[in-house]
Design an enzyme around this catalytic site. Structure first.
Site, PDB file in Angstrom:
ATOM      1  N   TYR A  24       0.805  -1.228   0.000  1.00 19.41           N
ATOM      2  CA  TYR A  24       0.000   0.000   0.000  1.00 19.41           C
ATOM      3  C   TYR A  24       0.838   1.279   0.000  1.00 19.41           C
ATOM      4  O   TYR A  24       0.274   2.367  -0.086  1.00 19.41           O
ATOM      5  CB  TYR A  24      -0.950  -0.006   1.204  1.00 19.41           C
ATOM      6  CG  TYR A  24      -1.951  -1.142   1.162  1.00 19.41           C
ATOM      7  CD1 TYR A  24      -3.006  -1.125   0.259  1.00 19.41           C
ATOM      8  CD2 TYR A  24      -1.820  -2.250   2.003  1.00 19.41           C
ATOM      9  CE1 TYR A  24      -3.910  -2.163   0.194  1.00 19.41           C
ATOM     10  CE2 TYR A  24      -2.728  -3.296   1.952  1.00 19.41           C
ATOM     11  CZ  TYR A  24      -3.777  -3.251   1.047  1.00 19.41           C
ATOM     12  OH  TYR A  24      -4.673  -4.283   0.976  1.00 19.41           O
ATOM     13  N   ASN A  75     -12.984   3.984  -1.738  1.00 17.87           N
ATOM     14  CA  ASN A  75     -12.152   2.803  -1.569  1.00 17.87           C
ATOM     15  C   ASN A  75     -12.733   2.078  -0.361  1.00 17.87           C
ATOM     16  O   ASN A  75     -12.527   2.494   0.781  1.00 17.87           O
ATOM     17  CB  ASN A  75     -10.688   3.168  -1.330  1.00 17.87           C
ATOM     18  CG  ASN A  75      -9.824   1.916  -1.220  1.00 17.87           C
ATOM     19  OD1 ASN A  75     -10.332   0.796  -1.113  1.00 17.87           O
ATOM     20  ND2 ASN A  75      -8.513   2.113  -1.226  1.00 17.87           N
ATOM     21  N   HIS A  81     -15.093  -6.616  -1.617  1.00 15.82           N
ATOM     22  CA  HIS A  81     -15.203  -8.007  -2.066  1.00 15.82           C
ATOM     23  C   HIS A  81     -16.321  -8.762  -1.344  1.00 15.82           C
ATOM     24  O   HIS A  81     -16.496  -9.958  -1.570  1.00 15.82           O
ATOM     25  CB  HIS A  81     -13.867  -8.733  -1.830  1.00 15.82           C
ATOM     26  CG  HIS A  81     -12.679  -7.888  -2.165  1.00 15.82           C
ATOM     27  ND1 HIS A  81     -12.402  -7.473  -3.448  1.00 15.82           N
ATOM     28  CD2 HIS A  81     -11.697  -7.344  -1.386  1.00 15.82           C
ATOM     29  CE1 HIS A  81     -11.308  -6.717  -3.446  1.00 15.82           C
ATOM     30  NE2 HIS A  81     -10.865  -6.624  -2.199  1.00 15.82           N
ATOM     31  N   ASP A  88     -25.597  -1.777  -2.886  1.00 16.11           N
ATOM     32  CA  ASP A  88     -26.975  -1.308  -3.044  1.00 16.11           C
ATOM     33  C   ASP A  88     -27.093   0.173  -2.676  1.00 16.11           C
ATOM     34  O   ASP A  88     -27.828   0.926  -3.326  1.00 16.11           O
ATOM     35  CB  ASP A  88     -27.929  -2.141  -2.179  1.00 16.11           C
ATOM     36  CG  ASP A  88     -28.111  -3.558  -2.714  1.00 16.11           C
ATOM     37  OD1 ASP A  88     -27.710  -3.823  -3.864  1.00 16.11           O
ATOM     38  OD2 ASP A  88     -28.658  -4.395  -1.972  1.00 16.11           O
ATOM     39  N   HIS A 101      -8.688   1.659  -5.834  1.00 13.04           N
ATOM     40  CA  HIS A 101      -7.882   0.743  -5.026  1.00 13.04           C
ATOM     41  C   HIS A 101      -6.424   1.134  -5.159  1.00 13.04           C
ATOM     42  O   HIS A 101      -5.942   1.322  -6.287  1.00 13.04           O
ATOM     43  CB  HIS A 101      -8.079  -0.716  -5.458  1.00 13.04           C
ATOM     44  CG  HIS A 101      -9.492  -1.140  -5.282  1.00 13.04           C
ATOM     45  ND1 HIS A 101     -10.037  -1.351  -4.027  1.00 13.04           N
ATOM     46  CD2 HIS A 101     -10.491  -1.308  -6.165  1.00 13.04           C
ATOM     47  CE1 HIS A 101     -11.311  -1.656  -4.167  1.00 13.04           C
ATOM     48  NE2 HIS A 101     -11.622  -1.628  -5.450  1.00 13.04           N
ATOM     49  N   VAL A 102      -5.759   1.235  -4.030  1.00  9.46           N
ATOM     50  CA  VAL A 102      -4.347   1.612  -4.016  1.00  9.46           C
ATOM     51  C   VAL A 102      -3.523   0.530  -4.710  1.00  9.46           C
ATOM     52  O   VAL A 102      -2.657   0.815  -5.541  1.00  9.46           O
ATOM     53  CB  VAL A 102      -3.876   1.807  -2.558  1.00  9.46           C
ATOM     54  CG1 VAL A 102      -2.377   2.074  -2.491  1.00  9.46           C
ATOM     55  CG2 VAL A 102      -4.666   2.935  -1.889  1.00  9.46           C
ATOM     56  N   SER A 103      -3.802  -0.714  -4.368  1.00 14.33           N
ATOM     57  CA  SER A 103      -3.067  -1.851  -4.960  1.00 14.33           C
ATOM     58  C   SER A 103      -3.812  -2.365  -6.188  1.00 14.33           C
ATOM     59  O   SER A 103      -4.965  -2.005  -6.433  1.00 14.33           O
ATOM     60  CB  SER A 103      -2.941  -2.970  -3.922  1.00 14.33           C
ATOM     61  OG  SER A 103      -4.218  -3.520  -3.631  1.00 14.33           O
ATOM     62  N   ARG A 112      -9.616 -11.200  -4.163  1.00 15.08           N
ATOM     63  CA  ARG A 112      -9.664  -9.736  -4.311  1.00 15.08           C
ATOM     64  C   ARG A 112     -10.073  -9.308  -5.714  1.00 15.08           C
ATOM     65  O   ARG A 112     -10.339  -8.132  -5.972  1.00 15.08           O
ATOM     66  CB  ARG A 112      -8.305  -9.110  -3.970  1.00 15.08           C
ATOM     67  CG  ARG A 112      -7.944  -9.214  -2.517  1.00 15.08           C
ATOM     68  CD  ARG A 112      -6.663  -8.442  -2.216  1.00 15.08           C
ATOM     69  NE  ARG A 112      -6.068  -8.977  -1.011  1.00 15.08           N
ATOM     70  CZ  ARG A 112      -6.400  -8.589   0.231  1.00 15.08           C
ATOM     71  NH1 ARG A 112      -7.296  -7.653   0.426  1.00 15.08           N
ATOM     72  NH2 ARG A 112      -5.812  -9.138   1.273  1.00 15.08           N
TER      73      ARG A 112
HETATM   74  C1  DHK Z   1      -7.591  -2.000   0.203  1.00 12.02           C
HETATM   75  C2  DHK Z   1      -7.882  -3.002   1.060  1.00 12.02           C
HETATM   76  O1  DHK Z   1      -7.954  -2.767   2.363  1.00 12.02           O
HETATM   77  C3  DHK Z   1      -8.073  -4.379   0.609  1.00 12.02           C
HETATM   78  O2  DHK Z   1      -8.975  -5.091   1.416  1.00 12.02           O
HETATM   79  C4  DHK Z   1      -8.493  -4.450  -0.848  1.00 12.02           C
HETATM   80  C5  DHK Z   1      -7.642  -2.178  -1.264  1.00 12.02           C
HETATM   81  C6  DHK Z   1      -7.576  -3.607  -1.698  1.00 12.02           C
HETATM   82  C7  DHK Z   1      -6.658  -1.256  -1.965  1.00 12.02           C
HETATM   83  O3  DHK Z   1      -5.844  -1.733  -2.752  1.00 12.02           O
HETATM   84  O4  DHK Z   1      -6.727  -0.039  -1.741  1.00 12.02           O
HETATM   85  O5  DHK Z   1      -8.482  -5.782  -1.278  1.00 12.02           O
END
Ligand code: DHK
Length: 144
Positions: A24, A75, A81, A88, A101-103, A112
């Site tokens: 992250y 985010n 997931h 909704d 999403h950061v990643s 994921r």
């Molecule tokens: C951040 C999370 O906390 C994960 O649960 C997700 C997401 C990915 C992110 O990449 O910002 O799977």
């Protein structure tokens, strides 16, 4: 009436910069807020940034801003997931929505790869680090 971009962060994103930095990165949530405020300000927009570890709180916030926000960035962390309920809530939001999403969730554990939020959002930004939030604000400003 100020045009406000709402940035919602879900569970564990309060630990950005501390948790799994190899995934992250080192920037904190406070850094994200500063970056988004700058980006919003450059477009003449206000920013309202919030974070919660609780699904129901996030749903309440989505409902609260659903008719007034100019744009929404979300985010949802792990709720991405799992949460039909958050999906909704987002479906009832009138303004454009960007999932961030950061990643890169498609290059991690298979669980994921599926997001309940993607098809109720207008745009998705993944794997760009915290710069993805800025891209989301810029995208919303350009879309207006
Ligand atoms: C951040 C999370 O906390 C994960 O649960 C997700 C997401 C990915 C992110 O990449 O910002 O799977």
């Amino acid at each position: 009436m100020p045009r406000t971009v709402v940035v919602l962060n879900g569970p564990n994103l309060n630990l950005l910069g501390e948790r799994e930095p190899e995934i992250y990165g080192h920037e904190t949530l406070a850094d994200v807020v500063v970056l988004c405020e700058r980006a919003a300000g450059a477009h003449g927009l206000q920013l309202d940034a919030r974070q919660s570890n609780h699904e129901g709180v996030l749903i309440d916030w989505v409902q609260e801003v659903r008719a007034t926000a100019y744009g929404l960035v979300i985010n949802a962390g792990g709720l991405t997931h799992t949460s039909v309920a958050l999906r909704d809530a987002l479906a009832a939001v009138r303004c454009p929505k960007v999932e961030v999403h950061v990643s890169d969730i498609h290059r991690r554990e298979p669980f994921r790869s599926h997001s309940y939020l993607t098809d109720v959002c207008d745009h998705v930004i993944i794997g760009r680090g915290v710069a993805g939030y800025v891209e989301a604000v810029d995208w919303l400003a350009a879309r207006a």
